[in-house]
Motif scaffolding. Structure first.
Motif, PDB file in Angstrom:
ATOM      1  N   ASN A 102       3.870   0.202   2.995  1.00  0.00           N
ATOM      2  CA  ASN A 102       2.549   0.389   3.595  1.00  0.00           C
ATOM      3  C   ASN A 102       2.680   0.936   5.004  1.00  0.00           C
ATOM      4  O   ASN A 102       2.004   1.893   5.388  1.00  0.00           O
ATOM      5  N   ARG A 118       6.253   4.745  -3.383  1.00  0.00           N
ATOM      6  CA  ARG A 118       5.106   3.880  -3.727  1.00  0.00           C
ATOM      7  C   ARG A 118       4.859   3.857  -5.207  1.00  0.00           C
ATOM      8  O   ARG A 118       4.624   2.823  -5.816  1.00  0.00           O
ATOM      9  N   GLU A 131      -4.386  -1.122  -4.267  1.00  0.00           N
ATOM     10  CA  GLU A 131      -4.018   0.217  -3.823  1.00  0.00           C
ATOM     11  C   GLU A 131      -5.243   1.026  -3.415  1.00  0.00           C
ATOM     12  O   GLU A 131      -5.179   1.852  -2.514  1.00  0.00           O
ATOM     13  N   PHE A 134      -6.320   0.530   0.097  1.00  0.00           N
ATOM     14  CA  PHE A 134      -5.245   1.024   0.973  1.00  0.00           C
ATOM     15  C   PHE A 134      -5.312   2.555   1.082  1.00  0.00           C
ATOM     16  O   PHE A 134      -5.235   3.119   2.173  1.00  0.00           O
TER      17      PHE A 134
END
Lengths: 332, 487
Positions: A102, A118, A131, A134
């Motif tokens: 992250n 990722r 996700e 994010f």
């Protein structure tokens, strides 16, 4: 944001815990052409990395070493690859790795590798829901980042979960509200509505047509929206002539629009600030006429001519090509 | 300046995109070509920039490209080739030795010594060797381990016909393009290698007409890991929007794969939609006619090649700006002998994009005064933009197209050695080498010293370098081409 400052940290060559490993210089027996002048930290770390690769060591200290290299050069795909293999071999916590990732994603959002890392982690963690927020956070930094979008699209296609898909149109609408010219958001809309498989019946098409026409009205010279309109019609094999009435509102000059007329929800009118005629509308209408065959040809040619000579002169050769193609193909 | 081009209309509705666009136009407008002084390609400062990088080395800020050393080499060497500059034998040998140090013991080339093999690094390494290498000991060509490259390639292959770029790496059309170029150059194309790849390429075309980085083969993770995955029928979802770089790689891949499609295959890309999207990537007069990479993004010198270079590739699909198509078609009716004339007969040809404006963008906005070329002013130059601006200049100056006459000549000259895949190998050889520069139609803006060499549009190598390395690996003699005179 700058990479972490490791100037204060001890070089690997001076760390006792690394004394058992022989570093490998990059170019040993040749005088390389086009070398890069690395700073000493980078040279030190990559010498040890080459040493690790040579011995095939997969251990916790390799995680430290690869992190150092990645922070100095996030495009070092071999360091990422080796790091991933080490994570698996040492059965390290992938959840912890995602937390670190992250941070690295926020800093290095423009590199391929951080997004691919990722994706590898997510494939194993199988927890895609967090996700989505994010990614939205990352989009705030760069709303057109190619990797961010293709990652989000991978995530949606890979998991294909209803609770994920439902978040997408509201996101697109927020983004287009902020910037109606954001082509990445338009593409995402197409992906969500038409590439999901199924669920794009008549109602959807009607909704999408209404949506895009309203956006065209807002900024009639926005190619992203016109391309989306074409995309819907092409995808559903609908003739462009279905949108002829709408398009005709955009090929006239602004002055002609003074008169107030009945509000037609199917065919929203250009906004007050619109700079008309819109070249994209002229092109669209020419396509409508071309599809009519012989009867529409002269009108199509006239519109292409106006693009070539006045409204879109940089593409003169293309419009002339369209004229040639249409006239050659037409029956005598 | 007596005449100022129109700004991009913002319809009284400014957004972040139109703000950025306006700011860029404000900068570019001060670089508009001046009627009194024709723009000049400042070859000397550019060459000094390149030589400095090559011989002295790259400054520390290039550390971010430590995993792209083959690219730094290729960009620099190919610039020399395009700008008609040779390399002395000593530096050639150093280049060969450097490139060979990137070869991975298990096949392919990495981004530097000790780095993992990567499809992109392998393209840049092999193409660099096409420029500086030669047969024999220490020559570079015979030291390429082709068998290992082939095995490594097969290990990267995915069920949907795509390839990952390296072990546990990502899939995208750049990697596929790079793989196909190397497979062509080194004579390692096989039916197994390319099975399903054309389908993958087709599935990457987006509704806009350009191509995405990749497509997704199936919805949802496989519930049963042991079951073989079922690819979605077309269309498969695109990962990412239409993009100039990916579009180049996809279109070039398509042109490389098309000759191997089974007869009667209905698989195709939408050429009309692609052409429309490509022409829309050209910025307007106020942007000096530079190219952008995506709808509603900014012009950037590198797309001079990634987008500008695609128009030559369209010629392979029969999409051409050439005016007298009907006449040349008439010449070919059942008359093979007429082919030679057809190529020469194209007395007036033109492109589908604005060749003049693209040259002006590169010359007026792309050149950095201190040497090297760039994205746009006031940015600094770098090795990447220097090559792709110069290559774009080349694409704007010359018309390069697949010549039927040259194709026929190459087919006749092909020496069959009875090897397995002889027909396929012959096809690859002929397809790659049939590209010719059309004589007498180059269009150079500014003084004639602005002229740069034409490049083979599939590989971005000169015809000489393409012929050199391919004749070596295919064990063929390339017949001399004698251009026929235009009537």
């Amino acid at each position: 944001m700058a990479p972490v400052d490791i100037a204060d940290s001890v070089p690997y060559s001076e760390r006792p815990e690394w004394s058992d490993l022989t570093p490998v210089a990059q170019y040993e027996n040749i005088q390389p052409l086009a070398p890069i002048f690395y700073n000493p930290d980078y040279k030190d770390a990559t010498d040890y990395f080459r040493g690790v690769v040579k011995t095939g060591e997969l251990s916790p200290r390799v995680l430290d070493l690869t992190e150092t290299i990645i922070r100095l050069n996030p495009a070092h795909y071999s360091a990422w690859q080796y790091r991933y293999q080490t994570l698996i071999a040492t059965k390290s916590s992938l959840a912890d790795e995602l937390i670190l990732t992250n941070e690295l994603t926020r800093i290095y959002l423009k590199t391929y590798q951080v997004w691919h890392h990722r994706r590898l982690l997510l494939t194993l963690l199988n927890d895609p829901l967090p996700e989505l927020p994010f990614i939205e956070e990352i989009l705030k930094v760069d709303v057109k980042n190619y990797h961010t979008w293709s990652y989000r699209q991978w995530l949606l296609a890979h998991y294909n979960r209803e609770d994920m898909w439902v978040q997408e149109l509201p996101l697109v609408e927020r983004l287009l509200e902020e910037d109606v010219r954001n082509n990445s958001a338009w593409h995402h809309r197409f992906f969500v509505v038409f590439e999901r498989g199924g669920a794009d019946g008549e109602d959807t098409v009607r909704q999408e047509l209404a949506f895009v026409k309203e956006k065209i009205a807002l900024a009639p010279n926005n190619l992203s929206a016109w391309n989306y309109l074409r995309g819907i019609l092409d995808h559903k094999h609908l003739p462009y002539s279905t949108q002829a009435d709408f398009t005709k509102l955009y090929v006239v000059s602004s002055i002609a629009l003074n008169e107030e007329s009945v509000v037609d929800l199917e065919n929203p009118r250009p906004s007050k600030g619109a700079q008309l005629p819109s070249a994209a509308a002229i092109e669209f209408l020419a396509d409508v006429y071309e599809a009519e065959g012989e009867s529409g040809l002269s009108k199509a040619v006239e519109l292409w001519r106006s693009l070539a000579d006045e409204h879109d002169t940089i593409r003169k050769k293309y419009w002339e090509y369209r004229i040639r193609e249409a006239t050659v193909a037409a029956p005598d | 300046m007596s005449w100022l081009p129109r700004s991009t209309p913002i319809d009284g509705y400014p957004t972040k995109t139109s703000d950025l666009q306006s700011e860029t136009e404000d900068v570019l407008v001060s670089h508009l070509p001046r009627e009194d002084t024709p723009p000049v390609l400042n070859k000397n400062p550019h060459l000094q920039f390149l030589v400095r990088n090559l011989v002295q080395g790259f400054p520390a800020r290039y550390t971010s490209q430590d995993a792209s050393q083959p690219w730094l080499m290729f960009w620099t060497l190919q610039c020399f080739s395009t700008m008609q500059v040779g390399i002395d034998p000593n530096n050639k040998q150093r280049a060969i030795d450097t490139i060979l140090s990137w070869q991975h013991p298990d096949g392919g080339f990495g981004g530097g010594p000790g780095q993992a093999a990567h499809l992109l690094a392998t393209y840049a390494s092999v193409c660099s060797l096409a420029i500086v290498g030669r047969p024999g000991p220490k020559g570079g060509w015979d030291q390429i381990d082709r068998e290992k490259i082939y095995k490594w390639y097969m290990s990267l292959k995915q069920p949907d016909g795509s390839f990952i770029v390296s072990t546990v790496g990502e899939v995208d059309v750049r990697g596929i393009y790079c793989l196909l170029v190397v497979a062509y150059l080194l004579d390692i194309v096989t039916p197994e290698l390319i099975a399903g790849t054309a389908e993958f390429i087709v599935s990457c075309q987006t509704y806009e007409g350009g191509f995405a980085s990749a497509s997704h083969p199936y919805f949802a993770a496989q519930p049963d890991e042991d079951a073989s995955p079922h690819c979605l029928p077309f269309p498969r979802p695109n990962l990412g929007e239409a993009h100039g770089g990916y579009a180049f790689c996809a279109l070039a891949s398509w042109v490389l794969l098309k000759p191997f499609l089974p007869e009667g295959s209905s698989l195709n890309i939408n050429g009309k939609r692609l052409l429309r999207w490509l022409v829309y990537m050209q910025g307007s007069e106020i942007e000096l006619g530079g190219f952008k990479g995506r709808t509603n993004k900014l012009v950037d010198g590198c797309y001079s090649w990634w987008v500008g270079g695609e128009f030559a590739l369209l010629e392979a699909l029969g999409i051409t700006g050439h005016h007298d198509r009907s006449e040349s078609d008439a010449h070919t009716d059942g008359n093979d002998e007429a082919w030679a004339d057809v190529d020469a007969f194209k007395h007036f040809t033109d492109s589908l994009f604005n060749r003049k404006a693209l040259q002006e963008y590169i010359l007026c906005a792309g050149q950095h005064p201190a040497g090297g070329l760039r994205d746009k002013p006031p940015k600094n130059p770098d090795a990447y933009h220097t090559l792709y601006c110069i290559a774009g200049l080349s694409a704007a100056q010359h018309r390069v197209f697949p010549s039927q006459a040259r194709r026929r000549q190459l087919e006749e000259a092909w020496a069959s050695d009875g090897e397995l895949n002889d027909r396929l190998r012959k096809t690859a050889f002929v397809e790659a080498l049939s590209w010719l520069e059309e004589e007498g139609t180059s269009k150079v803006i500014g003084p004639s010293s602005n002229r740069v060499n034409a490049t083979q549009p599939l590989f971005n190598l000169t015809a000489t370098h393409t012929e050199g390395i391919m004749s070596h690996f295919y064990h063929q003699t390339v017949p001399r081409w004698i251009p026929t005179k235009a009537p």
